[in-house]
Design a protein around this motif. Structure first.
Motif, mmCIF file in Angstrom:
data_model
loop_
_atom_site.group_PDB
_atom_site.id
_atom_site.type_symbol
_atom_site.label_atom_id
_atom_site.label_comp_id
_atom_site.label_asym_id
_atom_site.label_seq_id
_atom_site.Cartn_x
_atom_site.Cartn_y
_atom_site.Cartn_z
ATOM 1 N N GLU A 27 0.836 -1.252 0.027
ATOM 2 C CA GLU A 27 0.004 0.124 0.023
ATOM 3 C C GLU A 27 0.998 1.305 -0.127
ATOM 4 O OE1 GLU A 27 -2.536 -0.491 3.315
ATOM 5 O OE2 GLU A 27 -3.828 -2.065 2.504
ATOM 6 N N PHE A 28 1.830 1.297 0.757
ATOM 7 C CA PHE A 28 2.917 2.359 0.809
ATOM 8 C C PHE A 28 3.411 2.611 -0.484
ATOM 9 C CE2 PHE A 28 7.044 4.277 1.399
ATOM 10 C CZ PHE A 28 7.120 5.173 2.123
ATOM 11 N N HIS A 29 4.058 1.657 -1.190
ATOM 12 C CA HIS A 29 4.548 1.487 -2.409
ATOM 13 C C HIS A 29 3.598 2.262 -3.449
ATOM 14 C CE1 HIS A 29 6.268 -0.170 -6.096
ATOM 15 N NE2 HIS A 29 7.468 0.539 -5.811
ATOM 16 N N GLU A 30 2.392 1.832 -3.406
ATOM 17 C CA GLU A 30 1.437 2.381 -4.491
ATOM 18 C C GLU A 30 1.020 3.805 -4.194
ATOM 19 O OE1 GLU A 30 -2.201 -0.237 -3.894
ATOM 20 O OE2 GLU A 30 -0.996 -1.896 -5.122
ATOM 21 N N ALA A 31 0.809 4.088 -2.854
ATOM 22 C CA ALA A 31 0.400 5.748 -2.550
ATOM 23 C C ALA A 31 1.857 6.503 -2.538
ATOM 24 C CB ALA A 31 -0.166 5.567 -1.205
ATOM 25 N N GLY A 32 2.903 5.994 -2.445
ATOM 26 C CA GLY A 32 4.111 6.777 -2.454
ATOM 27 C C GLY A 32 4.817 6.700 -3.867
ATOM 28 N N PRO A 33 5.705 5.858 -3.897
ATOM 29 C CA PRO A 33 6.828 5.705 -5.170
ATOM 30 C C PRO A 33 6.002 5.754 -6.397
ATOM 31 C CG PRO A 33 7.659 4.468 -3.352
ATOM 32 C CD PRO A 33 6.228 4.869 -2.784
ATOM 33 N N LEU A 34 4.977 4.787 -6.537
ATOM 34 C CA LEU A 34 4.407 4.790 -7.811
ATOM 35 C C LEU A 34 3.419 5.897 -7.869
ATOM 36 C CD1 LEU A 34 3.313 0.891 -7.796
ATOM 37 C CD2 LEU A 34 5.072 1.998 -8.737
ATOM 38 N N ALA A 35 2.823 6.472 -6.935
ATOM 39 C CA ALA A 35 2.061 7.790 -7.494
ATOM 40 C C ALA A 35 2.996 8.714 -7.773
ATOM 41 C CB ALA A 35 1.373 8.227 -5.925
ATOM 42 N N ALA A 36 4.426 8.914 -7.127
ATOM 43 C CA ALA A 36 5.329 9.810 -7.502
ATOM 44 C C ALA A 36 5.823 9.673 -8.847
ATOM 45 C CB ALA A 36 6.579 9.798 -6.678
ATOM 46 N N GLN A 37 5.926 8.263 -9.280
ATOM 47 C CA GLN A 37 6.418 8.106 -10.746
ATOM 48 C C GLN A 37 5.339 8.380 -11.911
ATOM 49 O OE1 GLN A 37 7.929 4.298 -10.922
ATOM 50 N NE2 GLN A 37 8.794 4.373 -8.792
ATOM 51 N N ALA A 38 3.938 8.208 -11.304
ATOM 52 C CA ALA A 38 2.857 8.881 -12.335
ATOM 53 C C ALA A 38 2.720 10.210 -12.251
ATOM 54 C CB ALA A 38 1.646 7.911 -11.775
ATOM 55 N N ALA A 39 2.948 10.829 -11.337
ATOM 56 C CA ALA A 39 3.251 12.359 -11.296
ATOM 57 C C ALA A 39 4.357 13.031 -12.204
ATOM 58 C CB ALA A 39 3.369 13.042 -10.172
#
Length: 180
Positions: A116-128
């Motif tokens: 959940e942290f990976h999705e809401a953090g690093p993956l969301a950052a990469q999508a941005a």
């Protein structure tokens, strides 16, 4: 006299921010397993039912804390360098680093929390970063360059929180490296 009835949108927003502030403080002080929804509700001055309705269970509460830390995740983006700087600014703060430490400490016992942290953090950052102009193929590399060794040193308590100028310079270098 206590006000009765449904809260206004502004009151709900203020309440939700207060809940996230309290939850963040409690998670950072006590770890994920050391926090109960009863304690969050009591410290935030809301009912446990309000937490379930507005946020969800404890996992959803931590996700909401992480999403709030990553304010860029749903926001419109500017150019790639300013978006990269915003991400680095969000992730290199003392509070963000402490939250990352919390998740790392809990990951072995709770792999779902780590996911959940990976999705809401690093993956969301990469999508941005992709929304700001990075290619999907280079977004992960740019994210890694933004954090790099400095983030590792921050996680270990070996480096102080960087200044806004240091973050902007770091973001510019990372974007330039991938543009060559």
């Amino acid at each position: 006299m206590t006000k009765r009835g449904r809260p206004t949108a502004d009151e709900r927003a203020a309440r939700d921010e207060r809940v996230l502030d309290v939850a963040t403080d409690l998670f950072l002080a006590n770890g994920f397993s050391g926090v109960t929804l009863d304690r969050v509700a009591a410290d935030a001055g809301v009912t446990k039912r309000t937490l379930y309705v507005s946020v969800g269970d404890k996992h959803e509460l931590l996700r909401a804390v992480v999403r709030r830390q990553h304010t860029y995740s749903g926001a419109p983006t500017g150019d790639l360098a300013s978006t990269a700087a915003g991400i680095a600014r969000a992730l290199l703060t003392d509070r963000a680093v402490a939250l990352h430490r919390l998740v790392i400490a809990e990951a072995g016992r709770n792999p779902e929390l780590a996911r959940e942290f990976h999705e809401a953090g690093p993956l969301a950052a990469q999508a941005a970063l992709v929304r700001a102009g990075a290619t999907p193929e280079t977004a992960a590399e740019l994210f890694t360059l933004l954090l790099g060794e400095l983030h590792r040193e921050r996680l270990l308590g070996l480096a102080p929180e960087p200044t806004a100028d240091q973050i902007a310079a770091r973001a510019s270098r990372a974007v330039a490296l991938l543009s060559t």
